[in-house]
Design an enzyme around this catalytic site. Sequence first.
Site, PDB file in Angstrom:
ATOM      1  N   LYS A   1     -10.640  -7.833   7.895  1.00  0.00           N
ATOM      2  CA  LYS A   1      -9.648  -7.244   8.811  1.00  0.00           C
ATOM      3  C   LYS A   1      -9.989  -7.706  10.224  1.00  0.00           C
ATOM      4  O   LYS A   1     -11.052  -7.372  10.754  1.00  0.00           O
ATOM      5  CB  LYS A   1      -9.720  -5.723   8.675  1.00  0.00           C
ATOM      6  CG  LYS A   1      -8.503  -4.989   9.123  1.00  0.00           C
ATOM      7  CD  LYS A   1      -8.649  -3.497   8.833  1.00  0.00           C
ATOM      8  CE  LYS A   1      -8.078  -3.101   7.473  1.00  0.00           C
ATOM      9  NZ  LYS A   1      -8.196  -1.660   7.219  1.00  0.00           N
TER      10      LYS A   1
ATOM     11  N   LYS B   1      -3.249   5.040  -2.264  1.00  0.00           N
ATOM     12  CA  LYS B   1      -4.206   5.850  -1.521  1.00  0.00           C
ATOM     13  C   LYS B   1      -4.576   7.036  -2.411  1.00  0.00           C
ATOM     14  O   LYS B   1      -3.683   7.671  -2.997  1.00  0.00           O
ATOM     15  CB  LYS B   1      -3.562   6.356  -0.228  1.00  0.00           C
ATOM     16  CG  LYS B   1      -3.231   5.241   0.758  1.00  0.00           C
ATOM     17  CD  LYS B   1      -4.478   4.702   1.408  1.00  0.00           C
ATOM     18  CE  LYS B   1      -4.109   3.704   2.509  1.00  0.00           C
ATOM     19  NZ  LYS B   1      -5.290   3.266   3.256  1.00  0.00           N
TER      20      LYS B   1
ATOM     21  N   LYS C   1      -1.286  -0.900  -4.293  1.00  0.00           N
ATOM     22  CA  LYS C   1      -2.493  -0.161  -3.872  1.00  0.00           C
ATOM     23  C   LYS C   1      -2.107   1.286  -3.632  1.00  0.00           C
ATOM     24  O   LYS C   1      -1.137   1.567  -2.938  1.00  0.00           O
ATOM     25  CB  LYS C   1      -3.041  -0.791  -2.595  1.00  0.00           C
ATOM     26  CG  LYS C   1      -4.020   0.072  -1.802  1.00  0.00           C
ATOM     27  CD  LYS C   1      -4.755  -0.781  -0.778  1.00  0.00           C
ATOM     28  CE  LYS C   1      -5.032  -0.019   0.508  1.00  0.00           C
ATOM     29  NZ  LYS C   1      -5.724  -0.860   1.504  1.00  0.00           N
TER      30      LYS C   1
ATOM     31  N   GLU D   1     -11.473   0.708  -3.096  1.00  0.00           N
ATOM     32  CA  GLU D   1     -11.778   0.407  -1.707  1.00  0.00           C
ATOM     33  C   GLU D   1     -12.421   1.620  -1.031  1.00  0.00           C
ATOM     34  O   GLU D   1     -11.882   2.728  -1.112  1.00  0.00           O
ATOM     35  CB  GLU D   1     -10.470   0.014  -1.006  1.00  0.00           C
ATOM     36  CG  GLU D   1     -10.677  -0.648   0.342  1.00  0.00           C
ATOM     37  CD  GLU D   1      -9.343  -1.005   1.005  1.00  0.00           C
ATOM     38  OE1 GLU D   1      -8.306  -1.039   0.316  1.00  0.00           O
ATOM     39  OE2 GLU D   1      -9.352  -1.244   2.217  1.00  0.00           O
TER      40      GLU D   1
ATOM     41  N   ASP E   1      -7.463   2.913  -2.770  1.00  0.00           N
ATOM     42  CA  ASP E   1      -8.200   2.981  -1.501  1.00  0.00           C
ATOM     43  C   ASP E   1      -8.463   4.445  -1.195  1.00  0.00           C
ATOM     44  O   ASP E   1      -7.532   5.245  -1.084  1.00  0.00           O
ATOM     45  CB  ASP E   1      -7.370   2.343  -0.378  1.00  0.00           C
ATOM     46  CG  ASP E   1      -8.132   2.279   0.945  1.00  0.00           C
ATOM     47  OD1 ASP E   1      -9.309   2.714   0.998  1.00  0.00           O
ATOM     48  OD2 ASP E   1      -7.541   1.791   1.934  1.00  0.00           O
TER      49      ASP E   1
ATOM     50  N   ASP F   1     -14.347  -1.778   3.381  1.00  0.00           N
ATOM     51  CA  ASP F   1     -13.422  -1.983   4.494  1.00  0.00           C
ATOM     52  C   ASP F   1     -14.092  -1.436   5.754  1.00  0.00           C
ATOM     53  O   ASP F   1     -14.752  -2.165   6.498  1.00  0.00           O
ATOM     54  CB  ASP F   1     -12.094  -1.270   4.175  1.00  0.00           C
ATOM     55  CG  ASP F   1     -11.094  -1.249   5.331  1.00  0.00           C
ATOM     56  OD1 ASP F   1     -11.380  -1.843   6.375  1.00  0.00           O
ATOM     57  OD2 ASP F   1     -10.020  -0.619   5.185  1.00  0.00           O
TER      58      ASP F   1
ATOM     59  N   GLY G   1      -4.409  -4.510   6.162  1.00  0.00           N
ATOM     60  CA  GLY G   1      -3.338  -4.309   7.143  1.00  0.00           C
ATOM     61  C   GLY G   1      -3.526  -3.029   7.931  1.00  0.00           C
ATOM     62  O   GLY G   1      -4.156  -2.083   7.452  1.00  0.00           O
TER      63      GLY G   1
ATOM     64  N   SER H   1       0.850  -1.185   0.000  1.00  0.00           N
ATOM     65  CA  SER H   1       0.000   0.000   0.000  1.00  0.00           C
ATOM     66  C   SER H   1       0.890   1.241   0.000  1.00  0.00           C
ATOM     67  O   SER H   1       1.827   1.337   0.788  1.00  0.00           O
ATOM     68  CB  SER H   1      -0.886  -0.029   1.247  1.00  0.00           C
ATOM     69  OG  SER H   1      -1.657   1.141   1.335  1.00  0.00           O
TER      70      SER H   1
HETATM   71 MG    MG Z   1      -8.793   0.432   3.543  1.00  0.00          MG
END
Ligand code: MG
Length: 380
Positions: free
Chosen positions: A264, A165, A163, A215, A190, A240, A292, A137
Site C-alpha cells: 500500500k 470484512k 474480499k 488479512e 480482512d 497490511d 486500496g 472489498s
Molecule cells: Mg486491510
Amino acid sequence: MPESQPLIEQIILHPIAMQLVESLQTSGWHDSFRPAVLVEIHAGGQIGWGESVAGWTPGYSYETIGTTLHILSDFIIPALIGKPIAQPYITPQFRGHPMAKSAIDMALADLTARLAGKALADDGEKRRHNRVEVGVSIGIHPTIDETIAIIDKRLNEGYRRIKLKIKPKWDIELLREVRRQYPHILLMVDANSAYTSEHMTTLQKFDEFGLLMIEQPLGYDDIYQHSLLQPHLDTPICLDESIHSVDDARLAIELGACRIINLKISRVGGIHKALALHAYCLSMGVPMWIGGMLETGIGRAANLIVGGLPGVTLPSDISATSRYYDPDITDEVFTLNAEDSTIDVPSGPGLGVTVNRERLAAAEAAFNEFPKSAFMGPSA
Ligand code: MG
C-alpha cells in the site's frame, strides 16, 4: 534530463470531501464523504498531484486530515520550497507520517515524469503489465442475505475476487453461507485487527473455506503474535497495517508471520518506498497485491501503476471509479474490463490523470460545508 533540476516554486494543499457512491460500511448510506488532502506542486512550468488518504479520524492509522495538514504545512513544505526537485524525495529529519509524505512523493513523481514527458508507468526497466487484476472489498452489512446480494451484484459486474470484512461473530456463519452459494469464487477476508490470539480456534476454522488469505487478523502493529498464529493455519496470513517498511517486511517474512504482503503506497510513505518494498518481496518470492484506501483518481492511478509491476500476482483492491465517485476529481475514469476482472494501467504523462478544477473547487467547498461527523474513515 536538464543539468539542473527545476526548483519547487509552490506547494498547495487542498483538503477535500468526496461524496461516496456507496459507503463501505452500513451506517451513513448516501450521506458519507471521503475526506482527503490533495497536494499540488509547481515546478518548471508543470504541475504534479499527490493524495494523502489519511482519514478524518485515526481509525486505520494514527494519521488524520489534521495531522496531514500540520506536518505538511509546518515542516515538510517549508523544507522543500525553493529546493531542486529530488527523486526520491527524502526528509529523514521528520519521523513517521507516511501518508503525509506519500502525498508529496506521489506529486513529485508525477511532476518529474511530466517534466520528462513520460508516463510514470513507463519509468524503469522492469517489465510491466498493461492491466491489473482487481477484486472488490465488501464491508460489514446488517445481514448475511444483504451481503450475499452485494456479492451477487459484484460478481455480475465482473469482479472475480471477493474480499469480505469480518470480525468476531461476523465470520464463520457468514463464510459458510457464502461458500454454500459460491463454492468456487476467489474469496478472502480482512479482519483489520479485530481478533486476538484468544481466537485461535475460530481462526483455525477458516481453513475449511478455501480462502486466498486472511488479512491482518491480529494487532495493527503486531508481527510477533502473527508469527505464532501462522504455523497453526493452512490459510496464508497477509499483513497490511503492520508493514510500514522493508525492515518490517523482512522481520515478518523471516519470523514466518505472513506469507503474503499487502503493498500500500500510502502506508509505507510513497511510491519510492513502495517500490523498495516491492523489490524486497519480489526477491523473496513473496506474493503481493495492492491495497486500496478509497482513493480518488489520483491515488487510484498510482495504485494501478504500482499494481502493473511483476510479482503483484494476487488480485488488488482497486475497483472501478464508478463504485466510489460519480464524478471523480479527475477527468479520467477507471473502468473494469469485465472479461478478465482487470483495470488498465494509465499511460498518459505522469500519473496519467488530469484534475478537474471545477470539481476540485466543489470538493473543497464540501470539506468546509459538511459536518465532520459525515466523514468516513478509510476502511482498507
Ligand atoms: Mg486491510
